[in-house]
Design a protein around this motif. Structure first.
Motif, short mmCIF file in Angstrom:
data_model
loop_
_atom_site.label_atom_id
_atom_site.label_comp_id
_atom_site.label_asym_id
_atom_site.label_seq_id
_atom_site.Cartn_x
_atom_site.Cartn_y
_atom_site.Cartn_z
N ALA A 125 -4.87 6.68 -0.37
CA ALA A 125 -3.90 5.58 -0.46
C ALA A 125 -4.32 4.66 -1.60
O ALA A 125 -5.48 4.68 -2.01
CB ALA A 125 -3.84 4.81 0.85
N VAL A 126 -3.38 3.90 -2.08
CA VAL A 126 -3.67 2.90 -3.12
C VAL A 126 -3.00 1.59 -2.72
O VAL A 126 -1.83 1.58 -2.30
CB VAL A 126 -3.17 3.35 -4.51
CG1 VAL A 126 -3.31 2.22 -5.51
CG2 VAL A 126 -3.93 4.56 -5.00
N SER A 127 -3.76 0.50 -2.84
CA SER A 127 -3.21 -0.82 -2.58
C SER A 127 -2.97 -1.56 -3.89
O SER A 127 -3.72 -1.37 -4.86
CB SER A 127 -4.17 -1.65 -1.72
OG SER A 127 -4.15 -1.19 -0.39
N ARG A 138 0.86 -1.19 0.00
CA ARG A 138 0.00 0.00 0.00
C ARG A 138 0.89 1.23 0.00
O ARG A 138 1.93 1.26 0.69
CB ARG A 138 -0.89 0.01 1.25
CG ARG A 138 -1.77 1.25 1.37
CD ARG A 138 -2.68 1.16 2.60
NE ARG A 138 -3.74 0.18 2.39
CZ ARG A 138 -4.02 -0.81 3.24
NH1 ARG A 138 -3.32 -0.95 4.34
NH2 ARG A 138 -5.01 -1.65 2.97
#
Lengths: 165, 565
Positions: free
Chosen positions: B135-137, B111
């Motif tokens: 956020a980006v996973s 992440r």
């Protein structure tokens, strides 16, 4: 045809009141805005298939230009009954440019007219503005697939987590 | 630490195919706990998709760029969907990272947060409009079984790259993160009087016609989340006037943040556009500083981090481009303005692009440090209003140019029709018997400026006949002039005074008056009409109003005429 609008180009000689820049208490400094603004207005709020819509396209320029160009884009099936699809010419600072078109509403009832205006001022700046008008329901419009992020917490802070698909 | 380069291909192939062991469901049946793996390291690179732009708007070209200095974490997801963070850290200048992981149970993922860590001069956090951090996973993970297969001995390194595509809902947050980070790197390269603030918050979302702005404080309408940059343009579906890939707009906003942090910014705020030539002088400077600042950052990036730039080949570093959907709605090269051609709107200290052009040329001739010295040191110290006049005074004081340098500065300013020089009628500061006589009905152009720093006065004489009517007036006020007119008889006694010509109030902007377009400053001209009782020599004196308005200046340019009826 054009009962409410002047059918061909006119340039309104009205000068603008000095309201381009203003400061109201508590307002932050917004980003610089384009000196070219555009609107499309129609003679009615809704139309039936096969009916004609009378549209007025109006641009306000806060810049002098020898080259103002306004172009109309029409959605599928929309035809111009009268008027021009474009306008070219000079514009003075504070001047309104307006022209009218009549468009025919297609059988599916959906019509959209998008106007793009662009000018180059005498200082080399290039500015544009746009406006859209539509009536009816777009039969081909897809609803955007928006991802709903997961909500997590890190170090006491809320986080919206978007997963790569 | 041994890097298993041979295994990288295998792993990437697994991830790409989405095959066995690459997703959550592959971690085993519900309730089955996979044994922890050996300790290992995870290494890779994280990138986001960026849009290239030029004078016409977005070019249609996208590229993957490093997510620099961002906080990251590796986490495992067990069969029940429970997360456990197994390592955290941050990416480097090229988006790469290395995390030591003691072992995992379940599926391993990465992440990345839209938040910078210790590698940057200050923490940048990109939040949504409710203040939630983006956020980006990663889409896929590595199962613990795969890890067990790939990690043959403790300390092995597994490769794990992931890219954030353009259509990911949070991708733009990482462009904003990169742009504001780049701006903070530029500022750190200057001599700072104090450390940068610990944090700058960005609030990005859709739905405001006002677009983008910076708040130095809280405001329930415009700044509900407190101080920070608000990037809120565009429609709810992401169409319209969004600014998340408009680097120039965002660097402009960072310029406001820096001015508020290290200097004094007295702009009253509100709407403004490049072609307005009668802005409040404080606003013209504040916005001109922002317009200039974005060129300064890009110029620095070109030398130091060219990979961060998003402009297309051939697009000038000195351009300012703001898109509307895929087209440019504003595109101007601040560094290539015409030489004050007729109709050129980019003139006077009351125009923000004129100010930006002047600052740019001062930077090119005297360096960024000279400008920064005025902004950081002179502005907070001077009691004068913070506008282009104060910048002129400051650059003379802090840069102390020699005569050649001063002449160079005068040329830079004069090219934008800003005249901080003595006019051709000096010395005309006091009444004297050999005073020059003004020609009736002929306008004279004057500059309210004295090179010695004292307040300028412009005095002219004229011979008036008893019983005739005379009008003395200033007009065509530019560069923030706010005149004050006094009439003296031959003995030097004041017989009439006027600050503002009330007859000019209410004339619409744009109307021509005595050859000049009526604007904000027109009504602050001065006028006296009189009919002398005795024939003789009279003197008209013009100076800056003793009670100048906040948006006006101490200097300025104007025309003067005396008309005999």
């Amino acid at each position: 045809m054009m009962k409410h609008l002047i059918p061909t180009l006119f340039i309104a000689a009205a000068f603008f009141l000095h309201s381009a820049s203003h400061a109201n208490a508590g307002e932050p400094a917004f980003k610089p805005k384009s000196p070219l603004s555009l609107t499309i207005s129609a003679d009615k709020s809704s139309y039936s298939p096969g009916e004609n819509a009378e549209l007025a396209i109006m641009a306000l320029s806060l810049a002098d230009s020898d080259a103002l160009a306004i172009d109309l884009e029409l959605s599928d099936g929309v035809k111009i009954v009268s008027g021009e699809r474009q306008w070219r010419g000079q514009v003075a600072k504070g001047q309104f440019v307006s022209f009218g078109v009549v468009v025919g509403i297609p059988e599916n009832g959906f019509a959209r007219v998008h106007a793009n205006a662009k000018l180059t001022d005498k200082g080399g700046g290039v500015f544009s503005g746009s406006a859209s008008w539509s009536t009816g329901r777009n039969p081909v419009e897809k609803s955007l697939q928006k991802q709903t992020p997961r909500r997590i917490k890190r170090n006491g802070k809320n986080v919206v987590d978007y997963q790569v698909k | 630490m041994k890097r298993l380069s041979a295994l990288a291909f295998v792993l990437v192939a697994l991830l790409t195919a989405g095959g066995c062991g690459t997703n959550d469901s592959a971690t085993g049946t519900a309730g089955h706990i996979v044994s922890p793996s050996e300790p290992f390291s995870l290494s890779g690179r994280i990138r986001y998709a960026d849009k290239e732009y030029g004078m016409g708007g977005f070019t249609g070209s996208t590229s993957l760029k490093a997510v620099r200095f961002a906080r990251i974490e590796a986490y495992s997801v067990n069969a029940f969907g429970m997360e456990q963070v197994v390592a955290s850290g941050e990416t480097g200048a090229d988006g790469s990272y290395l995390l030591a992981i003691a072992g995992i149970t379940g599926n391993l993922r990465m992440r990345v947060f839209a938040s910078t860590g210790a590698g940057t001069p200050m923490t940048i956090n990109v939040n949504d409009t409710d203040g939630n951090l983006y956020a980006v996973s990663s889409s896929t993970g590595i199962s613990s079984e795969s890890v067990a297969t790939l990690v043959r001995s403790a300390g092995d390194t597994l490769p794990f790259d992931f890219d954030i595509p353009l259509d990911n809902g949070a991708d733009p947050a990482f462009n904003l993160l990169d742009i504001y980070t780049a701006a903070s790197e530029f500022i750190e390269s200057l001599a700072l009087s104090k450390p940068l603030p610990s944090e700058l918050r960005i609030f990005w979302g859709f739905g405001s016609a006002k677009g983008t702005w910076y708040c130095s404080d809280s405001d329930p309408v415009y700044c509900p989340m407190g101080s920070g940059a608000y990037i809120l343009g565009g429609n709810a579906d992401g169409s319209g006037d969004t600014d998340h890939f408009d680097d120039d707009v965002n660097l402009h906003e960072f310029g406001h943040f820096i001015a508020k942090t290290y200097s004094v910014d007295e702009s009253p705020g509100g709407d403004h556009s490049f072609t307005e030539t009668d802005l409040d002088l404080r606003m013209a400077f504040s916005e001109g500083w922002g317009d200039f600042f974005q060129t300064a950052v890009k110029t620095w990036l070109k030398l130091n981090r060219p990979d961060v730039l998003s402009i297309s080949d051939g697009t000038a570093l000195t351009a300012y481009i703001d898109t509307y959907e895929h087209l440019a709605q504003i595109a101007i090269d601040i560094g290539s303005l015409p030489s004050s051609a007729a109709g050129d709107p980019y003139v006077y200290s009351s125009n923000e692009i004129a100010v930006a052009n002047i600052l740019l040329n001062v930077m090119n001739s005297f360096g960024m440090d000279a400008i920064w010295g005025v902004i950081q040191n002179y502005f907070p110290a001077t009691a004068n209003r913070k506008n282009l006049e104060a910048f002129w005074d400051g650059i003379l004081q802090t840069a102390a140019p020699d005569q050649a340098g001063r002449t160079q500065l005068e040329t830079i300013f004069s090219n934008r029709r800003v005249y901080y020089i003595e006019d051709s009628y000096e010395a005309d500061n006091a009444i004297s018997t050999d005073m020059r006589a003004i020609e009736f009905s002929k306008g004279e152009g004057h500059y309210l400026y004295r090179a010695d720093g004292l307040a300028d006065k412009d005095v002219v004489a004229f011979t008036a006949a008893a019983g005739k009517n005379y009008t003395i007036q200033t007009y065509c006020l530019k560069n923030g002039a706010d005149s004050y007119l006094a009439l003296y008889d031959s003995s030097g006694t004041v017989i009439a005074e006027n600050d503002d010509d009330a007859s000019l109030i209410g004339i619409p902007s744009g109307v021509s008056y005595l050859g000049c377009s009526v604007d904000r400053f027109t009504a602050y001209a001065s006028r006296i009409t009189f009919s002398p009782a005795a024939s003789g020599v009279y003197y008209a004196e013009v100076k800056t109003s003793p009670a100048p308005l906040a948006f006006a200046g101490r200097y300025g340019t104007y025309s003067l005429r005396v008309v005999e009826q």
